[in-house]
Design an enzyme around this catalytic site. Structure first.
Site, PDB file in Angstrom:
ATOM      1  N   THR A  82       0.759  -1.346   0.156  1.00  0.00           N
ATOM      2  CA  THR A  82      -0.079   0.181   0.026  1.00  0.00           C
ATOM      3  C   THR A  82       0.655   1.208   0.008  1.00  0.00           C
ATOM      4  OG1 THR A  82      -0.225   0.136   2.229  1.00  0.00           O
ATOM      5  CG2 THR A  82      -1.925  -1.084   1.308  1.00  0.00           C
TER       6      THR A  82
ATOM      7  N   ARG B  75      23.644 -12.946   3.473  1.00  0.00           N
ATOM      8  CA  ARG B  75      22.987 -11.671   3.238  1.00  0.00           C
ATOM      9  C   ARG B  75      23.735 -10.739   2.122  1.00  0.00           C
ATOM     10  NH1 ARG B  75      19.249 -10.272   6.717  1.00  0.00           N
ATOM     11  NH2 ARG B  75      19.062 -11.021   8.643  1.00  0.00           N
TER      12      ARG B  75
ATOM     13  N   MET C 264      10.898  -6.269   4.448  1.00  0.00           N
ATOM     14  CA  MET C 264      11.196  -6.989   5.561  1.00  0.00           C
ATOM     15  C   MET C 264      12.379  -7.611   5.923  1.00  0.00           C
ATOM     16  SD  MET C 264       8.651  -5.724   6.863  1.00  0.00           S
ATOM     17  CE  MET C 264       8.082  -6.009   8.403  1.00  0.00           C
TER      18      MET C 264
ATOM     19  N   ASN D  68      13.379   4.687   4.405  1.00  0.00           N
ATOM     20  CA  ASN D  68      12.499   3.580   4.923  1.00  0.00           C
ATOM     21  C   ASN D  68      11.362   4.393   5.908  1.00  0.00           C
ATOM     22  OD1 ASN D  68      11.993   0.959   5.685  1.00  0.00           O
ATOM     23  ND2 ASN D  68      12.622   1.379   7.916  1.00  0.00           N
TER      24      ASN D  68
ATOM     25  N   HIS E 170       8.727   3.768   8.921  1.00  0.00           N
ATOM     26  CA  HIS E 170       8.632   3.143  10.225  1.00  0.00           C
ATOM     27  C   HIS E 170       7.356   3.774  10.793  1.00  0.00           C
ATOM     28  CE1 HIS E 170       9.899   0.699  13.805  1.00  0.00           C
ATOM     29  NE2 HIS E 170       9.493   1.738  14.613  1.00  0.00           N
TER      30      HIS E 170
ATOM     31  N   GLU F 123      23.261   2.393   9.480  1.00  0.00           N
ATOM     32  CA  GLU F 123      23.507   1.143   9.764  1.00  0.00           C
ATOM     33  C   GLU F 123      22.878   0.333  11.361  1.00  0.00           C
ATOM     34  OE1 GLU F 123      28.105   1.473   8.609  1.00  0.00           O
ATOM     35  OE2 GLU F 123      27.589  -0.539   9.162  1.00  0.00           O
TER      36      GLU F 123
ATOM     37  N   ASP G  42      16.627   1.426  12.310  1.00  0.00           N
ATOM     38  CA  ASP G  42      15.554   2.698  12.661  1.00  0.00           C
ATOM     39  C   ASP G  42      16.140   3.672  13.567  1.00  0.00           C
ATOM     40  OD1 ASP G  42      13.284  -0.120  13.722  1.00  0.00           O
ATOM     41  OD2 ASP G  42      13.780   0.962  11.773  1.00  0.00           O
TER      42      ASP G  42
END
Ligand code: GRF
Length: 203
Positions: free
Chosen positions: A12, A64, A89, A106, A108, A141, A144
């Site tokens: 969305t 990763r 995610m 990003n 949050h 790094e 959040d």
């Protein structure tokens, strides 16, 4: 600016970004949508908008860094300049974050620095917060913790459940993320070498 949007699910926020870049005033063009999971609704949203999609399934990579390198190759293929994580995610490696420093955004679902990490909406309810909201930030790094670009607050109602609060926050996200992308794509906002936001003042 050429933009890639990375998703993992319903998309969305991706949809809100798609609507934003359609505006003639927009400085951004979404050139590719990358999902780490196949078959998610966000991929259909991209296709319906005529945007190229790629699936980079993290389960197919041994590490990763191999996953991130594959993402990197897709970004190079499309000459991407800005990357938006919209419900993506996966935690990206330090090397990837450093390479995209100041170009990686990003969203949050809380007013950072409050309620970092997972289930941010639940954290706000459990803390008895009367206000929460969403934050669009540059990815650093530390998870959040990057420089804040845009935020929007929403009330927390005494009747709120995790779902009702999440829904209200998402409506705010769909305004804040497009606004933040425009600020970065237009050059109105950039990340300083000291990790702080620099606003382009009217000369
Ligand atoms: C959003 O609530 C965002 O805050 C969180 O993941 C969710 C993504 O939703 N990071 P959608 O896929 O954009 O609908």
């Amino acid at each position: 600016s050429k933009v890639a949007v990375l998703i993992s699910g319903t998309g969305t926020n991706l949809q809100a970004l798609i609507e934003q870049v359609k505006k003639p005033s927009s400085s951004a063009e979404i050139v590719v949508v990358i999902s780490n999971r196949p078959g998610v609704l966000g991929l259909k949203r991209a296709s319906l908008a005529g945007i190229q999609t790629r699936v980079v399934d993290h389960k197919l990579y041994g590490s990763r860094s191999e996953f991130d390198s594959t993402i990197e190759r897709v970004l190079e293929e499309f000459s991407v300049e800005i990357v938006c994580l919209a419900g993506f995610m996966r935690i990206l490696t330090g090397a990837f974050v450093r390479k995209w420093n100041g170009k990686l955004l990003n969203i949050h679902p809380s007013l950072l620095p409050s309620f970092k990490g997972v289930h941010a909406q639940r954290q706000a309810l459990q803390a008895g917060a009367r206000v929460s909201g969403c934050t669009v930030h540059f990815v650093a790094e530390e998870v959040d913790a990057g420089a804040i670009i845009a935020q929007e607050a929403v009330p927390v109602l005494v009747s709120d459940t995790e779902d009702s609060l999440s829904e209200r926050i998402k409506e705010a996200e769909h305004r804040a993320f497009p606004a933040a992308l425009e600020l970065v794509a237009s050059g109105a906002v950039r990340l300083g070498d000291d990790g702080r936001i620099i606003w382009k003042t009217a000369e």
